[in-house]
Enzyme design. Structure first.
Site, mmCIF file in Angstrom:
data_model
loop_
_atom_site.group_PDB
_atom_site.id
_atom_site.type_symbol
_atom_site.label_atom_id
_atom_site.label_comp_id
_atom_site.label_asym_id
_atom_site.label_seq_id
_atom_site.Cartn_x
_atom_site.Cartn_y
_atom_site.Cartn_z
ATOM 1 N N GLN A 145 -5.031 -1.803 9.581
ATOM 2 C CA GLN A 145 -4.670 -2.976 9.041
ATOM 3 C C GLN A 145 -5.267 -4.301 9.712
ATOM 4 O O GLN A 145 -4.872 -4.141 11.208
ATOM 5 C CB GLN A 145 -3.291 -3.039 8.972
ATOM 6 N N LYS A 155 0.959 -1.336 -0.140
ATOM 7 C CA LYS A 155 -0.045 0.093 -0.070
ATOM 8 C C LYS A 155 0.868 1.133 0.038
ATOM 9 O O LYS A 155 0.525 2.197 -0.582
ATOM 10 C CB LYS A 155 -0.926 0.025 1.210
ATOM 11 N N ASP A 159 -11.236 2.211 3.107
ATOM 12 C CA ASP A 159 -11.406 0.764 3.016
ATOM 13 C C ASP A 159 -13.007 0.407 3.005
ATOM 14 O O ASP A 159 -13.039 -0.945 2.614
ATOM 15 C CB ASP A 159 -10.882 0.170 4.520
#
Ligand code: NAD
Length: 280
Positions: A96, A52, A119
């Site tokens: 995460q 990322k 996300d």
């Protein structure tokens, strides 16, 4: 023999477009920035965060990472998220997963401002997706829709079967396909006669996490096969949830692993960061 859906190529195209948009935003004094939080030392997560970070660097998005130790208290994590929510220089916040067991990940996801939830895991964005409102969509299903569109694969009226019902892939995939007027069935670990259900599908999305789970005999001739699975074998090789060699003989289109859905997930993340920066 199936046509291969090249996720790497489309992801590259999307990233180039994102880079242009980032350059434009910078000219207007907006500097898109993603903050990523990782709690603990999960080695697979470290690889995902690195990927990322590279995608952000390549597109000109500022990337900031917070590596918190395993013993971080839930309140400390919540405080950090709240601080980033208030920081106008931050456009995207990503937590995460997995996080250590003592942390309630749903609370943490829901603390992230829905306006910065790139996300798409926050309950507000999930709710908006269900209602067909503009929102941040979970990057993997969003990327899959982009792949189907890129290859002019018709979704409307088609029978789609999603295998897996996770909050990250299966459930948002159902909503995305439904929004495109597919007739969708979601299968999971308790589904009976799974092979019979999959056999009816015009579009199959496999998100199970079991190598080679979907075999050629489960696939209808001409079906479109999207393989989300990423399974690392003992020899280090990555393979999907679909038996590729068997499936490619039956399918009309198929995504490879690697090089199919995976690169799209990261491309949609950087696209979401730019969307958030534009909204700001
Ligand atoms: P998960 O473990 O949260 O969910 C797996 C799902 O599979 C569950 O809903 C479960 O009910 C279902 N399942 C398990 N056994 C089954 C069985 N025997 N029959 C039918 N269904 C069964 O996993 P996830 O996070 O959704 O990820 C799934 C896979 O996709 C993993 O391999 C993961 O690494 C991969 N993944 C890839 C990307 C990408 O960008 N390519 C993104 C996210 C996840």
């Amino acid at each position: 023999m199936a046509k291969i859906i090249d996720g790497k190529a489309l992801a590259q195209k999307i990233r180039e477009n994102v880079k242009k948009e980032v350059d434009n935003l910078k000219l207007q004094g907006i500097n898109p920035k993603l903050s990523v939080i990782m709690v603990g030392n999960d080695s697979a997560s470290a690889v995902y965060v690195r990927n990322k970070s590279n995608a952000c660097k390549n597109t000109g998005i500022e990337f900031e990472e917070y590596f918190l130790p395993e013993e971080t208290k839930e309140e400390e994590l919540i405080e950090l998220i709240e601080k980033l929510n208030k920081d106008d220089s931050v456009h995207g916040i990503l937590l995460q997963s997995p996080v250590p067991k003592h942390i309630n990940i749903d609370r943490a996801f829901d603390t992230i401002s829905y306006k910065k939830d790139v996300d798409g895991f926050n309950a507000v964005n999930v709710g908006k997706l269900c209602l067909g409102k503009d929102c941040f969509i979970s990057c993997t299903p969003y990327g899959i829709i982009k792949l189907l569109e890129e290859y002019n694969i018709e979704i409307s009226g088609k029978r789609a079967v999603v295998i897996g019902r996770s909050n990250i892939v299966g459930k948002p995939m159902l909503q995305c396909l439904l929004a495109k007027d597919a007739t969708v069935t979601v299968c999971h670990s308790k589904t009976k006669n799974l092979a019979d259900v999959v056999k009816e599908a015009d579009i199959i999305v496999a998100a199970i996490g079991k190598p080679n789970f979907i075999t050629g005999d489960m696939i209808k001739e001409g079906a479109v096969v999207i393989d989300v699975g990423i399974n690392r074998m003992e020899d280090g090789k990555l393979i999907g949830d679909v038996n590729f060699e068997e499936a490619k003989e039956k399918a009309s289109y198929i995504t490879p692993v690697p090089g199919g859905v995976g690169p799209m997930t990261i491309a949609m993340l950087v696209e979401n960061v730019v969307k958030s920066a534009k909204n700001s």
